[in-house]
Design a protein around this motif. Structure first.
Motif, PDB file in Angstrom:
ATOM      1  N   CYS A 131       0.672  -1.115   0.205  1.00 54.37           N
ATOM      2  CA  CYS A 131      -0.072  -0.551  -0.563  1.00 54.37           C
ATOM      3  C   CYS A 131       1.078   1.719   0.337  1.00 54.37           C
ATOM      4  O   CYS A 131       2.099   1.445   1.054  1.00 54.37           O
ATOM      5  CB  CYS A 131      -0.644  -0.334   1.258  1.00 54.37           C
ATOM      6  SG  CYS A 131      -1.677  -1.017   1.351  1.00 54.37           S
ATOM      7  N   SER A 132       1.209   1.961  -0.957  1.00 53.44           N
ATOM      8  CA  SER A 132       1.070   3.424  -0.528  1.00 53.44           C
ATOM      9  C   SER A 132       0.750   4.499   0.363  1.00 53.44           C
ATOM     10  O   SER A 132      -0.231   4.063   0.885  1.00 53.44           O
ATOM     11  CB  SER A 132       0.888   4.774  -2.063  1.00 53.44           C
ATOM     12  OG  SER A 132      -0.677   4.282  -1.895  1.00 53.44           O
ATOM     13  N   LEU A 133       1.030   5.833   1.040  1.00 57.42           N
ATOM     14  CA  LEU A 133       0.953   5.788   2.003  1.00 57.42           C
ATOM     15  C   LEU A 133      -0.134   6.800   2.822  1.00 57.42           C
ATOM     16  O   LEU A 133      -0.431   7.948   1.197  1.00 57.42           O
ATOM     17  CB  LEU A 133       2.564   6.570   2.461  1.00 57.42           C
ATOM     18  CG  LEU A 133       3.324   6.077   2.675  1.00 57.42           C
ATOM     19  CD1 LEU A 133       4.240   6.200   3.600  1.00 57.42           C
ATOM     20  CD2 LEU A 133       3.258   4.455   3.515  1.00 57.42           C
ATOM     21  N   GLU A 155       4.948  11.574  -0.817  1.00 58.36           N
ATOM     22  CA  GLU A 155       4.897  10.960  -2.054  1.00 58.36           C
ATOM     23  C   GLU A 155       6.236  10.672  -2.098  1.00 58.36           C
ATOM     24  O   GLU A 155       6.466   9.192  -3.461  1.00 58.36           O
ATOM     25  CB  GLU A 155       5.538  12.606  -2.500  1.00 58.36           C
ATOM     26  CG  GLU A 155       4.873  12.168  -4.282  1.00 58.36           C
ATOM     27  CD  GLU A 155       4.667  12.815  -5.120  1.00 58.36           C
ATOM     28  OE1 GLU A 155       4.055  13.225  -6.401  1.00 58.36           O
ATOM     29  OE2 GLU A 155       4.918  15.050  -4.444  1.00 58.36           O
ATOM     30  N   SER A 158       5.501   7.135  -1.244  1.00 64.57           N
ATOM     31  CA  SER A 158       4.938   6.343  -2.268  1.00 64.57           C
ATOM     32  C   SER A 158       5.206   5.435  -3.124  1.00 64.57           C
ATOM     33  O   SER A 158       5.310   5.122  -4.120  1.00 64.57           O
ATOM     34  CB  SER A 158       3.932   6.653  -2.103  1.00 64.57           C
ATOM     35  OG  SER A 158       3.064   7.023  -0.426  1.00 64.57           O
ATOM     36  N   THR A 159       6.349   6.479  -3.924  1.00 64.08           N
ATOM     37  CA  THR A 159       6.843   6.394  -5.243  1.00 64.08           C
ATOM     38  C   THR A 159       7.930   4.899  -5.061  1.00 64.08           C
ATOM     39  O   THR A 159       7.592   3.996  -5.985  1.00 64.08           O
ATOM     40  CB  THR A 159       7.214   7.326  -5.918  1.00 64.08           C
ATOM     41  OG1 THR A 159       6.168   9.092  -5.733  1.00 64.08           O
ATOM     42  CG2 THR A 159       8.038   7.147  -7.088  1.00 64.08           C
ATOM     43  N   ARG A 162       5.239   1.412  -5.192  1.00 66.74           N
ATOM     44  CA  ARG A 162       4.798   1.445  -6.402  1.00 66.74           C
ATOM     45  C   ARG A 162       6.159   1.621  -6.876  1.00 66.74           C
ATOM     46  O   ARG A 162       5.907   0.100  -7.974  1.00 66.74           O
ATOM     47  CB  ARG A 162       4.387   2.907  -6.988  1.00 66.74           C
ATOM     48  CG  ARG A 162       3.543   2.363  -8.055  1.00 66.74           C
ATOM     49  CD  ARG A 162       3.241   3.663  -8.424  1.00 66.74           C
ATOM     50  NE  ARG A 162       3.692   4.547  -9.625  1.00 66.74           N
ATOM     51  CZ  ARG A 162       4.089   6.051  -8.740  1.00 66.74           C
ATOM     52  NH1 ARG A 162       3.081   5.982  -7.473  1.00 66.74           N
ATOM     53  NH2 ARG A 162       4.666   6.828  -8.840  1.00 66.74           N
ATOM     54  N   TYR A 172      -0.033  -3.061  -6.079  1.00 66.83           N
ATOM     55  CA  TYR A 172       0.181  -2.676  -5.466  1.00 66.83           C
ATOM     56  C   TYR A 172      -1.197  -1.616  -4.752  1.00 66.83           C
ATOM     57  O   TYR A 172      -2.632  -2.323  -6.313  1.00 66.83           O
ATOM     58  CB  TYR A 172       1.145  -1.892  -6.188  1.00 66.83           C
ATOM     59  CG  TYR A 172       0.551  -0.007  -6.483  1.00 66.83           C
ATOM     60  CD1 TYR A 172      -0.025   0.715  -6.307  1.00 66.83           C
ATOM     61  CD2 TYR A 172       1.407   0.472  -4.733  1.00 66.83           C
ATOM     62  CE1 TYR A 172       0.499   2.405  -6.122  1.00 66.83           C
ATOM     63  CE2 TYR A 172       1.545   1.718  -4.863  1.00 66.83           C
ATOM     64  CZ  TYR A 172       0.941   2.800  -5.706  1.00 66.83           C
ATOM     65  OH  TYR A 172       1.006   3.899  -5.626  1.00 66.83           O
ATOM     66  N   ASN A 174      -3.867   1.487  -4.474  1.00 64.68           N
ATOM     67  CA  ASN A 174      -2.984   2.749  -4.658  1.00 64.68           C
ATOM     68  C   ASN A 174      -3.849   3.790  -3.190  1.00 64.68           C
ATOM     69  O   ASN A 174      -4.707   4.386  -3.521  1.00 64.68           O
ATOM     70  CB  ASN A 174      -3.770   3.474  -6.317  1.00 64.68           C
ATOM     71  CG  ASN A 174      -5.071   3.191  -5.879  1.00 64.68           C
ATOM     72  OD1 ASN A 174      -5.544   2.198  -5.290  1.00 64.68           O
ATOM     73  ND2 ASN A 174      -5.608   3.819  -7.002  1.00 64.68           N
ATOM     74  N   TYR A 176      -2.009   6.091  -1.408  1.00 64.01           N
ATOM     75  CA  TYR A 176      -1.871   7.910  -1.860  1.00 64.01           C
ATOM     76  C   TYR A 176      -3.190   8.215  -2.618  1.00 64.01           C
ATOM     77  O   TYR A 176      -3.089   9.659  -2.568  1.00 64.01           O
ATOM     78  CB  TYR A 176      -0.245   7.534  -1.830  1.00 64.01           C
ATOM     79  CG  TYR A 176      -0.011   9.208  -2.280  1.00 64.01           C
ATOM     80  CD1 TYR A 176      -0.017  10.079  -1.239  1.00 64.01           C
ATOM     81  CD2 TYR A 176       0.363   9.449  -3.793  1.00 64.01           C
ATOM     82  CE1 TYR A 176       0.457  11.771  -1.532  1.00 64.01           C
ATOM     83  CE2 TYR A 176       0.978  11.030  -4.000  1.00 64.01           C
ATOM     84  CZ  TYR A 176       0.528  11.879  -2.676  1.00 64.01           C
ATOM     85  OH  TYR A 176       1.330  13.136  -2.969  1.00 64.01           O
TER      86      TYR A 176
END
Length: 259
Positions: A131-133, A155, A158-159, A162, A172, A174, A176
């Motif tokens: 999971c992104s943040l 960011e 989170s990149t 990914r 993944y 999404n 964020y």
């Protein structure tokens, strides 16, 4: 919904993370909500969230996750790495309280996240998802120096999340992106500093006074958080919906916001 349970055994889902995953105190328990939605017969969600953990700490706890024999693992980690990168006082606290061998950094976060994924791929046959943040604070265009740097690091990490998901060919989720879309259409508030007093005050409100995360949210004036860091009901339900899509889909990612 696809039926995953076989011979009376539910599909085991391990959720690895920090306080947002643990869902205690002022953090909304989105895993409990998701368990109720999915039902006990099809899915058994296992909570491996520990408050304050960085990616390094989550890596040290992987044996617990592996021993649960999961069919899916959902990993949401990195918010404390962000706080440790941006705030000197938080960084000092984590170095002591979490026994970190070095200061947090994006590069070290990537290394630890890669190790987490590789270990789980080696020692389980689970379908993994990173999971992104969720943002910390609620103003993604803030000119406040602290909030701006928080936004940059959320960011950036989170990149990284990914990119690791892509290079490791795993799922993944999404988070964020979904939160950013929602926050751009709501009232914005900056998270201008980390205050230990406010954190422990809200823990007291939850654990002693019996206030819910949404009660604390209303006292503090946030929309998606209770305190700028932990999710309230609105933020928690958004996260639960994204994870639910991953669990119910046969594909590898939850690209659409189901909430």
């Amino acid at each position: 919904m696809p039926r995953y349970a076989a011979q009376g055994h539910p599909f085991v889902v391990a959720c690895l993370g920090s306080s947002t995953t643990a869902g205690k105190g002022q953090a909304f328990d989105w895993i409990k909500v998701l368990q109720d939605r999915l039902g006990q017969e099809e899915f058994a969600l296992r909570n491996f969230g520990v408050g304050g953990d960085l990616a390094y700490n989550a890596l040290q706890r992987l044996s617990q996750v592996i021993e649960s024999n999961p069919q899916k693992v959902v990993i949401l980690i990195g918010a404390n790495d962000v706080l440790g990168i941006v705030s000197a006082k938080v960084r000092r606290f984590y170095r002591f309280a979490k026994k970190l061998p070095q200061d947090p950094s994006p590069e070290w976060f990537r290394i630890n996240l890669q190790k987490i994924v590789r270990r789980l791929k080696q020692d389980t046959s689970a379908d993994l998802a990173l999971c992104s943040l969720p943002p910390i604070g609620e103003d993604l265009d803030s000119t406040n120096p602290f909030q701006h740097e928080i936004n940059v690091q959320v960011e950036k990490l989170s990149t990284i999340i990914r990119e690791v998901a892509t290079e490791q060919d795993i799922g993944y989720i999404n988070v964020y992106e979904a939160f950013s879309t929602q926050m751009n259409n709501s009232r914005r508030r900056s998270f201008t500093e980390f205050r230990f007093f406010a954190f422990y005050r809200d823990a007291f409100r939850a654990l002693v006074l019996g206030k819910s995360p949404d009660d604390i949210c209303r006292l503090n004036g946030w929309e998606f958080h209770t305190d700028g860091i932990h999710l309230n009901g609105r933020g928690g339900l958004l996260l639960a919906g994204l994870v639910q899509t991953f669990l119910e889909n046969t594909g590898k990612s939850a690209e659409e916001n189901p909430v």
